[in-house]
Design an enzyme around this catalytic site. Structure first.
Site, PDB file in Angstrom:
ATOM      1  CG  HIS A 288      -1.956   1.035   1.308  1.00  0.00           C
ATOM      2  ND1 HIS A 288      -2.317   1.844   0.267  1.00  0.00           N
ATOM      3  CD2 HIS A 288      -2.700   1.454   2.367  1.00  0.00           C
ATOM      4  CE1 HIS A 288      -3.233   2.705   0.668  1.00  0.00           C
ATOM      5  NE2 HIS A 288      -3.498   2.492   1.932  1.00  0.00           N
TER       6      HIS A 288
ATOM      7  CG  HIS B 128      -4.153   0.894  -8.220  1.00  0.00           C
ATOM      8  ND1 HIS B 128      -5.485   0.861  -7.897  1.00  0.00           N
ATOM      9  CD2 HIS B 128      -3.575   1.778  -7.388  1.00  0.00           C
ATOM     10  CE1 HIS B 128      -5.705   1.718  -6.926  1.00  0.00           C
ATOM     11  NE2 HIS B 128      -4.584   2.287  -6.580  1.00  0.00           N
TER      12      HIS B 128
ATOM     13  CG  ASP C 155       2.769   4.539  -4.281  1.00  0.00           C
ATOM     14  OD1 ASP C 155       1.711   3.922  -4.475  1.00  0.00           O
ATOM     15  OD2 ASP C 155       2.881   5.442  -3.435  1.00  0.00           O
TER      16      ASP C 155
HETATM   17  C1  SDX Z   1      -1.306   2.232  -3.412  1.00  0.00           C
HETATM   18  O1  SDX Z   1      -6.087   1.180  -2.940  1.00  0.00           O
HETATM   19  C2  SDX Z   1      -5.536   2.247  -3.308  1.00  0.00           C
HETATM   20  O2  SDX Z   1      -6.172   3.146  -3.821  1.00  0.00           O
HETATM   21  C3  SDX Z   1      -4.064   2.323  -3.006  1.00  0.00           C
HETATM   22  C4  SDX Z   1      -3.374   3.605  -3.427  1.00  0.00           C
HETATM   23  C5  SDX Z   1      -3.928   4.795  -2.703  1.00  0.00           C
HETATM   24  O3  SDX Z   1      -3.769   5.903  -3.229  1.00  0.00           O
HETATM   25  O4  SDX Z   1      -4.424   4.614  -1.561  1.00  0.00           O
HETATM   26  O5  SDX Z   1      -3.510   3.814  -4.819  1.00  0.00           O
HETATM   27  C6  SDX Z   1      -1.876   3.551  -3.104  1.00  0.00           C
HETATM   28  O6  SDX Z   1      -1.290   1.399  -2.552  1.00  0.00           O
HETATM   29  C7  SDX Z   1      -0.826   1.942  -4.829  1.00  0.00           C
HETATM   30  C8  SDX Z   1      -0.298   0.479  -4.987  1.00  0.00           C
HETATM   31  C9  SDX Z   1       1.127   0.463  -4.446  1.00  0.00           C
HETATM   32  N1  SDX Z   1       1.630  -0.935  -4.340  1.00  0.00           N
HETATM   33  C10 SDX Z   1       2.580  -1.392  -5.148  1.00  0.00           C
HETATM   34  O7  SDX Z   1       3.070  -0.772  -6.098  1.00  0.00           O
HETATM   35  C11 SDX Z   1       3.079  -2.788  -4.777  1.00  0.00           C
HETATM   36  C12 SDX Z   1       3.147  -3.656  -6.053  1.00  0.00           C
HETATM   37  N2  SDX Z   1       1.769  -3.877  -6.538  1.00  0.00           N
HETATM   38  C13 SDX Z   1       1.146  -5.153  -6.172  1.00  0.00           C
HETATM   39  O8  SDX Z   1       1.431  -5.509  -4.828  1.00  0.00           O
HETATM   40  C14 SDX Z   1      -0.339  -5.183  -6.562  1.00  0.00           C
HETATM   41  O9  SDX Z   1      -0.423  -4.716  -7.849  1.00  0.00           O
HETATM   42  C15 SDX Z   1      -1.365  -4.431  -5.721  1.00  0.00           C
HETATM   43  C16 SDX Z   1      -1.292  -4.799  -4.284  1.00  0.00           C
HETATM   44  C17 SDX Z   1      -1.194  -2.964  -5.870  1.00  0.00           C
HETATM   45  C18 SDX Z   1      -2.737  -4.835  -6.263  1.00  0.00           C
HETATM   46  O10 SDX Z   1      -2.928  -6.139  -5.932  1.00  0.00           O
HETATM   47  P1  SDX Z   1      -4.283  -6.914  -6.367  1.00  0.00           P
HETATM   48  O11 SDX Z   1      -5.347  -5.973  -6.810  1.00  0.00           O
HETATM   49  O12 SDX Z   1      -4.621  -7.867  -5.275  1.00  0.00           O
HETATM   50  O13 SDX Z   1      -3.817  -7.594  -7.685  1.00  0.00           O
HETATM   51  P2  SDX Z   1      -3.534  -9.109  -7.787  1.00  0.00           P
HETATM   52  O14 SDX Z   1      -2.567  -9.498  -6.716  1.00  0.00           O
HETATM   53  O15 SDX Z   1      -4.848  -9.798  -7.858  1.00  0.00           O
HETATM   54  O16 SDX Z   1      -2.745  -9.205  -9.193  1.00  0.00           O
HETATM   55  C19 SDX Z   1      -3.379  -9.621 -10.351  1.00  0.00           C
HETATM   56  C20 SDX Z   1      -2.270 -10.307 -11.155  1.00  0.00           C
HETATM   57  C21 SDX Z   1      -1.616 -11.465 -10.402  1.00  0.00           C
HETATM   58  O17 SDX Z   1      -1.103 -12.382 -11.358  1.00  0.00           O
HETATM   59  P3  SDX Z   1      -2.037 -13.673 -11.778  1.00  0.00           P
HETATM   60  O18 SDX Z   1      -2.374 -14.388 -10.473  1.00  0.00           O
HETATM   61  O19 SDX Z   1      -3.270 -13.075 -12.451  1.00  0.00           O
HETATM   62  O20 SDX Z   1      -1.179 -14.489 -12.694  1.00  0.00           O
HETATM   63  O21 SDX Z   1      -1.198  -9.370 -11.424  1.00  0.00           O
HETATM   64  C22 SDX Z   1      -0.010  -9.827 -10.779  1.00  0.00           C
HETATM   65  C23 SDX Z   1      -0.423 -10.815  -9.713  1.00  0.00           C
HETATM   66  O22 SDX Z   1       0.641 -11.748  -9.456  1.00  0.00           O
HETATM   67  N3  SDX Z   1       0.630  -8.630 -10.208  1.00  0.00           N
HETATM   68  C24 SDX Z   1       1.924  -8.359 -10.293  1.00  0.00           C
HETATM   69  C25 SDX Z   1       2.088  -7.108  -9.671  1.00  0.00           C
HETATM   70  N4  SDX Z   1       0.899  -6.672  -9.213  1.00  0.00           N
HETATM   71  C26 SDX Z   1       0.000  -7.615  -9.546  1.00  0.00           C
HETATM   72  N5  SDX Z   1       2.980  -9.052 -10.837  1.00  0.00           N
HETATM   73  C27 SDX Z   1       4.190  -8.455 -10.741  1.00  0.00           C
HETATM   74  N6  SDX Z   1       4.432  -7.245 -10.171  1.00  0.00           N
HETATM   75  C28 SDX Z   1       3.402  -6.550  -9.638  1.00  0.00           C
HETATM   76  N7  SDX Z   1       3.628  -5.358  -9.053  1.00  0.00           N
END
Ligand code: SDX
Length: 437
Positions: free
Chosen positions: A270, A312, A372
């Protein structure tokens, strides 16, 4: 309520029972099925880990359209606010619901100046309980807990004037606390806010002292920080805002509810992502491995590695905040003449962005750089320590947290948040004395 209904039919051993669920009309985005009658009429709960498709509340504050990459604060597009407004004005908009006129904004800014004061000796004593190298998010939680002790009045959360005063105090004092965390880290004296400066410039002066660079660069820094604060101010029911709402629903004081929100924001999935972006870039540079190696790791289901700053939960198009801040990031780098080949970390970020935007794994999952990714690079370029990045995010998000808390506490239908569960543990067990086990 809309004219639409959703029919739900239970079918057990050929016997059917049908109920109708009302549909609640949104002014934008998907309408919402009101599932509250399900348990009363059919005896079921619904299951949605991570709340991927569950609305936890009604709100008028912020709207996101993830598919179209839209973000609006009180109906105003983020692009217009980023371009034409400033953070103090956006705070007024988010809390009160409308843009202020000149008199209202002046009064609001004067209130923030008055509430910016904290006792230096008390805060120095509190921060000195932590070593200078300890993570400032832990110190931020301690400092806001101090406010919870100072201003605790359990009977007041239903008083609009108490809530308004709490909002002004928190917006103002979070800037002072954030600046003093940096002074504590650098061993510099704690200064009060200069009342002649704007909110953001006053924060930067408390944090860094008198700016001795050229005036154009000072303006660049102030504008870049003000933009980061605007873009991070609110974001609907994200994890930390939902934490503040759930805590606040117990009628705890707003300062304590924000401590819970700060803890939630700290996580690298997050708000901790901006710090994690820079650490990831440093690891990539130091490892000497190719970027393709890291892209492969990000694709590998058995590898915990993820590309920090990408993806996201809601935006399945480009995060509009990332589009806005990306240009500021590149402008700052070129004005400071950094980011060329002699800056491997920033060069790595540029190349990673290009590769990820062309890679099928990321394209197919709509994983774009989020806000971010760029805010981490800007804060790093401005010389902030990595572990202070999420503190800046918390400073910005304070207005979002307190606006949602206020909206919830003003709603007479608010009830304490208490989710249910799918229980799959064992049921029929009889206790046996230890010598018989
Ligand atoms: C913020 O909620 C908000 O509004 C948050 C925020 C705010 O202003 O408050 O916008 C701020 O938190 C932005 C996000 C910052 N976090 C990161 O950058 C960390 C890296 N991102 C991931 O951890 C992830 O993308 C999340 C946590 C942001 C979202 O996770 P989800 O919605 O649970 O997505 P998911 O895990 O279901 O992913 C879907 C697919 C998966 O692959 P498959 O199972 O479909 O094969 O995408 C892949 C995931 O493995 N994936 C990634 C990835 N993010 C998702 N693969 C590699 N790198 C990534 N960063």
């Amino acid at each position: 309520m809309t004219h639409k209904k959703i029919k739900l039919t239970e079918s057990v051993s050929g016997k059917e029972k049908e109920i109708e669920l009302p549909v609640l009309e949104s002014t934008a985005g998907a309408d919402i099925i009101d599932i509250r009658p399900i348990h009363a009429e059919l005896g079921y709960f619904t299951f949605d880990p991570g709340f991927v498709s569950t609305a936890s509340c009604e709100s008028k504050i912020t709207y996101i359209d993830g598919g179209r990459g839209l973000l609006k604060y009180r109906g105003y597009p983020i692009e217009q606010l980023a371009e034409q407004s400033n953070f103090a004005e956006v705070c007024y908009l988010l809390f009160y619901g409308d843009l202020p006129d000149r008199r209202q904004l002046d009064e609001f800014n004067q209130s923030l100046v008055r509430h910016s004061h904290l006792d230096e000796d008390t805060m120095a004593a509190l921060l000195n309980c932590f070593g200078r190298e300890r993570h400032p998010m832990a110190m931020l939680m301690a400092a806001v807990s101090h406010l919870a002790a100072l201003y605790h009045d359990e009977t007041a959360v239903h008083d609009p004037q108490y809530r308004e005063r709490a909002a002004h105090r928190l917006i103002a004092k979070m800037a002072t606390i954030t600046a003093w965390l940096l002074c504590h880290r650098n061993g510099r004296p704690l200064r009060q806010r200069n009342p002649a400066l704007s909110y953001t410039e006053g924060f930067l002066q408390m944090a860094f002292g008198k700016f001795d660079g050229k005036a154009s660069l000072r303006k660049t820094f102030v504008d870049a920080m003000d933009l980061i604060l605007i873009l991070h101010a609110d974001h609907e029911q994200n994890a930390s805002t939902s934490t503040v709402r759930l805590s606040g629903s117990t009628e705890t004081n707003p300062y304590a509810a924000l401590v819970a929100g700060i803890a939630s924001l700290w996580g690298p999935a997050h708000g901790g992502a901006n710090e994690a972006v820079i650490r990831m870039l440093e690891d990539i540079v130091e490892s000497g491995e190719s970027l393709e190696y890291y892209i492969d790791r990000a694709r590998d289901k058995n590898d915990h590695f993820r590309l920090m700053g990408f993806g996201h939960r809601v935006y399945k198009n480009y995060d509009p905040r990332a589009k806005i801040i990306r240009q500021t990031c590149h402008n700052l780098l070129s004005e400071l003449d950094v980011g060329g080949d002699n800056q491997p970390l920033l060069e790595t970020a540029r190349r990673l962005e290009t590769i990820a935007l062309e890679d099928d794994y990321f394209i197919s999952r709509k994983l774009y750089p989020n806000v971010d990714f760029y805010s981490g690079i800007i804060l790093n370029t401005m010389g902030l320590p990595r572990d202070m990045f999420t503190v800046i995010f918390a400073l910005a998000r304070t207005i979002g947290w307190i606006s949602h808390w206020n909206e919830m506490m003003a709603d007479k239908h608010t009830r304490i948040g208490r989710p249910r569960q799918l229980y799959t543990g064992r049921c029929e067990r009889a206790f046996t004395p230890i010598d018989e086990r």
